[in-house]
Design an enzyme around this catalytic site. Structure first.
Site, PDB file in Angstrom:
ATOM      1  CD  GLU A 233      -8.607  -3.735  -3.717  1.00 26.86           C
ATOM      2  OE1 GLU A 233      -9.686  -4.267  -3.429  1.00 26.86           O
ATOM      3  OE2 GLU A 233      -8.503  -2.688  -4.368  1.00 26.86           O
TER       4      GLU A 233
ATOM      5  CG  HIS B  83      -2.075   0.941   1.069  1.00 22.44           C
ATOM      6  ND1 HIS B  83      -2.027   2.265   1.434  1.00 22.44           N
ATOM      7  CD2 HIS B  83      -3.308   0.744   0.545  1.00 22.44           C
ATOM      8  CE1 HIS B  83      -3.186   2.832   1.149  1.00 22.44           C
ATOM      9  NE2 HIS B  83      -3.985   1.942   0.609  1.00 22.44           N
TER      10      HIS B  83
HETATM   11  N1  COA Z   1       4.071  -7.520  -4.452  1.00 24.67           N
HETATM   12  C1  COA Z   1       5.404  -7.525  -4.599  1.00 24.67           C
HETATM   13  N2  COA Z   1       6.192  -6.443  -4.465  1.00 24.67           N
HETATM   14  C2  COA Z   1       5.588  -5.292  -4.165  1.00 24.67           C
HETATM   15  C3  COA Z   1       4.200  -5.217  -3.995  1.00 24.67           C
HETATM   16  C4  COA Z   1       3.438  -6.387  -4.143  1.00 24.67           C
HETATM   17  N3  COA Z   1       2.106  -6.392  -4.008  1.00 24.67           N
HETATM   18  N4  COA Z   1       3.846  -3.934  -3.695  1.00 24.67           N
HETATM   19  C5  COA Z   1       5.000  -3.231  -3.700  1.00 24.67           C
HETATM   20  N5  COA Z   1       6.045  -4.052  -3.985  1.00 24.67           N
HETATM   21  C6  COA Z   1       7.438  -3.674  -4.064  1.00 24.67           C
HETATM   22  C7  COA Z   1       7.743  -3.021  -5.392  1.00 24.67           C
HETATM   23  O1  COA Z   1       8.137  -3.962  -6.358  1.00 24.67           O
HETATM   24  C8  COA Z   1       8.875  -2.101  -5.024  1.00 24.67           C
HETATM   25  O2  COA Z   1      10.057  -2.822  -4.929  1.00 24.67           O
HETATM   26  P1  COA Z   1      11.427  -2.224  -5.557  1.00 24.67           P
HETATM   27  O3  COA Z   1      11.641  -0.931  -4.810  1.00 24.67           O
HETATM   28  O4  COA Z   1      12.445  -3.282  -5.268  1.00 24.67           O
HETATM   29  O5  COA Z   1      11.144  -2.002  -7.008  1.00 24.67           O
HETATM   30  C9  COA Z   1       8.513  -1.646  -3.611  1.00 24.67           C
HETATM   31  O6  COA Z   1       7.689  -2.682  -3.071  1.00 24.67           O
HETATM   32  C10 COA Z   1       7.760  -0.341  -3.569  1.00 24.67           C
HETATM   33  O7  COA Z   1       6.706  -0.390  -4.514  1.00 24.67           O
HETATM   34  P2  COA Z   1       6.012   0.913  -5.096  1.00 24.67           P
HETATM   35  O8  COA Z   1       5.415   0.566  -6.427  1.00 24.67           O
HETATM   36  O9  COA Z   1       6.927   2.077  -5.021  1.00 24.67           O
HETATM   37  O10 COA Z   1       4.870   1.139  -4.055  1.00 24.67           O
HETATM   38  P3  COA Z   1       3.632   2.077  -4.310  1.00 24.67           P
HETATM   39  O11 COA Z   1       3.368   2.770  -3.041  1.00 24.67           O
HETATM   40  O12 COA Z   1       3.794   2.918  -5.516  1.00 24.67           O
HETATM   41  O13 COA Z   1       2.505   1.007  -4.666  1.00 24.67           O
HETATM   42  C11 COA Z   1       0.663  -0.426  -4.623  1.00 24.67           C
HETATM   43  C12 COA Z   1       1.422   0.674  -3.873  1.00 24.67           C
HETATM   44  C13 COA Z   1      -0.647  -0.713  -3.909  1.00 24.67           C
HETATM   45  C14 COA Z   1       0.347   0.055  -6.039  1.00 24.67           C
HETATM   46  C15 COA Z   1       1.541  -1.699  -4.693  1.00 24.67           C
HETATM   47  O14 COA Z   1       1.815  -2.144  -3.391  1.00 24.67           O
HETATM   48  C16 COA Z   1       0.910  -2.811  -5.528  1.00 24.67           C
HETATM   49  O15 COA Z   1       1.085  -2.815  -6.746  1.00 24.67           O
HETATM   50  N6  COA Z   1       0.166  -3.774  -4.879  1.00 24.67           N
HETATM   51  C17 COA Z   1      -0.482  -4.817  -5.612  1.00 24.67           C
HETATM   52  C18 COA Z   1      -1.791  -4.312  -6.193  1.00 24.67           C
HETATM   53  C19 COA Z   1      -2.843  -4.108  -5.119  1.00 24.67           C
HETATM   54  O16 COA Z   1      -3.046  -4.934  -4.239  1.00 24.67           O
HETATM   55  N7  COA Z   1      -3.544  -2.966  -5.256  1.00 24.67           N
HETATM   56  C20 COA Z   1      -4.607  -2.594  -4.345  1.00 24.67           C
HETATM   57  C21 COA Z   1      -4.189  -1.462  -3.472  1.00 24.67           C
HETATM   58  S1  COA Z   1      -5.362  -1.131  -2.183  1.00 24.67           S
END
Ligand code: COA
Length: 361
Positions: free
Chosen positions: A303, A244
């Site tokens: 989710e 998140h």
């Molecule tokens: N699975 C695996 N790795 C994850 C992850 C996940 N669900 N969520 C984040 N990471 C990792 C990223 O790969 C990244 O690693 P890196 O720095 O080595 O590249 C790191 O954690 C940070 O990710 P980032 O994309 O910067 O976080 P964010 O704050 O932009 O993203 C979400 C938040 C929710 C978009 C992200 O956690 C995600 O894609 N989750 C899965 C989709 C989901 O469940 N969405 C519903 C949200 S309520």
């Protein structure tokens, strides 16, 4: 920090507060734990709307029921083009037929819109006749009846209410920000809600619970979880339902929904097994994520148990984002009104990093 505007405060709001370090969500002065499982969706919509409309009735149940009936009568006409769209795209197209407005009448129709359109689209796509709304029912019970064509049990209506209340508002998430930007131009509530729906449908926001079911189905059995999840991460995929932008601990909404699924599973022969399986996958995923990303706390988000709850209520996975919109639309409308009443046009600046014009020779 420009990247994803992380940490930037872009609005003052009285509507909700997300404390990402403590794992707490406050909705207009109430802790989520005190609302979900104890309140109906229409009561939380009332709480969010209060003070933003002049002519609010003391109880929204009947007014929202009448809005469902009006939206169904005036707007639901499903043509062949709509049948080819995903449910959330078809719902967005139908919502776009509602005229823009700023008053309570427009707000109630928009509050009713995803609840009426998603069941109608699903039934039409399955070749079933549409079930018109019943204005006398509570919102959640009527949604389930319109979807499945039979009355919902009290336990089912309560479970859906717990979900809709849980997702009704959540600070300045991507879809709410989108809705506020559009509202700030004075375009009207329909335009603001359409911006919200469009932002919500992406898999990084509200599009994740469908893929959670795909993940559970792909894993199949608890003993496969570790290998399946490791392989997905090796392919560079993200585990849906984890991580998140704001929460650095467990998303408090996950436990509220897990409790709602548990309550529903009492008396069911199938659901307890599904819950135990999901818990096994959750445990495996958290262990692997901790091993692989020791510096980035990644925990469960809303989710994961959303997927289980909506599956148990017989919503097809393709509708999950649309059901999310049924709840979040309350927050979009309240934020749009808050922006309109007290805010200015949202117009940030960008830093130009492209080439400068060449000097004339
Ligand atoms: N699975 C695996 N790795 C994850 C992850 C996940 N669900 N969520 C984040 N990471 C990792 C990223 O790969 C990244 O690693 P890196 O720095 O080595 O590249 C790191 O954690 C940070 O990710 P980032 O994309 O910067 O976080 P964010 O704050 O932009 O993203 C979400 C938040 C929710 C978009 C992200 O956690 C995600 O894609 N989750 C899965 C989709 C989901 O469940 N969405 C519903 C949200 S309520």
């Amino acid at each position: 920090m420009i990247d994803g505007l992380e940490g930037v405060i872009a609005a003052n709001t009285v509507l909700s507060d997300v404390d990402g370090l403590a794992g707490r969500l406050i909705i207009r002065g109430y802790s989520l734990d005190d609302l979900a499982g104890r309140t109906r969706f229409e009561d939380v919509a009332h709480l969010l709307f209060d003070g933003f409309f002049d002519d609010m009735p003391s109880d929204l149940t009947r007014a929202l029921g009448e809005a469902r009936v009006a939206v169904f009568a005036e707007t639901v006409a499903i043509d062949a083009g709509l049948l080819k769209l995903t449910p959330v795209e078809a719902m967005r197209a139908l919502t776009a037929r509602l005229p823009d407005g700023d008053g309570l009448g427009a707000a109630l129709k928009l509050l009713a819109a995803p609840a009426v359109f998603i069941p109608a689209v699903v039934r039409a796509q399955a070749g079933q006749s549409l079930v018109p709304p019943d204005a006398t029912l509570r919102h959640s019970a009527d949604i389930l009846r319109m979807l499945r064509g039979r009355p919902a049990s009290e336990a089912e209506a309560e479970a859906l209410d717990a979900y809709l209340v849980t997702v009704s508002d959540h600070g300045l998430n991507a879809s709410t920000f989108a809705a506020r930007v559009v509202a700030s131009t004075q375009a009207g509530l329909t335009s603001a809600v359409l911006a919200g729906v469009s932002a919500l449908k992406g898999p990084l926001h509200g599009g994740a619970p469908g893929p959670v079911i795909d993940m559970l189905d792909g894993i199949g059995r608890p003993e496969n979880a570790r290998a399946w999840l490791e392989a997905a991460l090796d392919r560079g995929e993200r585990l849906m339902g984890f991580g998140h932008r704001v929460y650095r601990v467990r998303d408090p909404r996950a436990d509220v929904l897990k409790a709602a699924v548990r309550r529903m599973s009492e008396g069911s022969n199938v659901l307890p097994g599904r819950v135990a399986f999901a818990e096994a996958v959750e445990t495996a995923a958290l262990t692997i994520l901790r091993d692989r990303k020791p510096d980035r706390p990644l925990d469960i988000n809303v989710e994961f148990y959303t997927a289980l709850l909506l599956e148990a209520l017989a919503f097809p996975p393709a509708t999950f984002t649309g059901v999310f919109a049924m709840g979040r639309v309350a927050g979009w409308i309240a934020h749009a009104r808050e922006q309109l009443v007290g805010g200015r046009l949202i117009r940030p600046a960008s830093r130009y990093i492209g080439p400068r014009p060449r000097q004339a020779a």
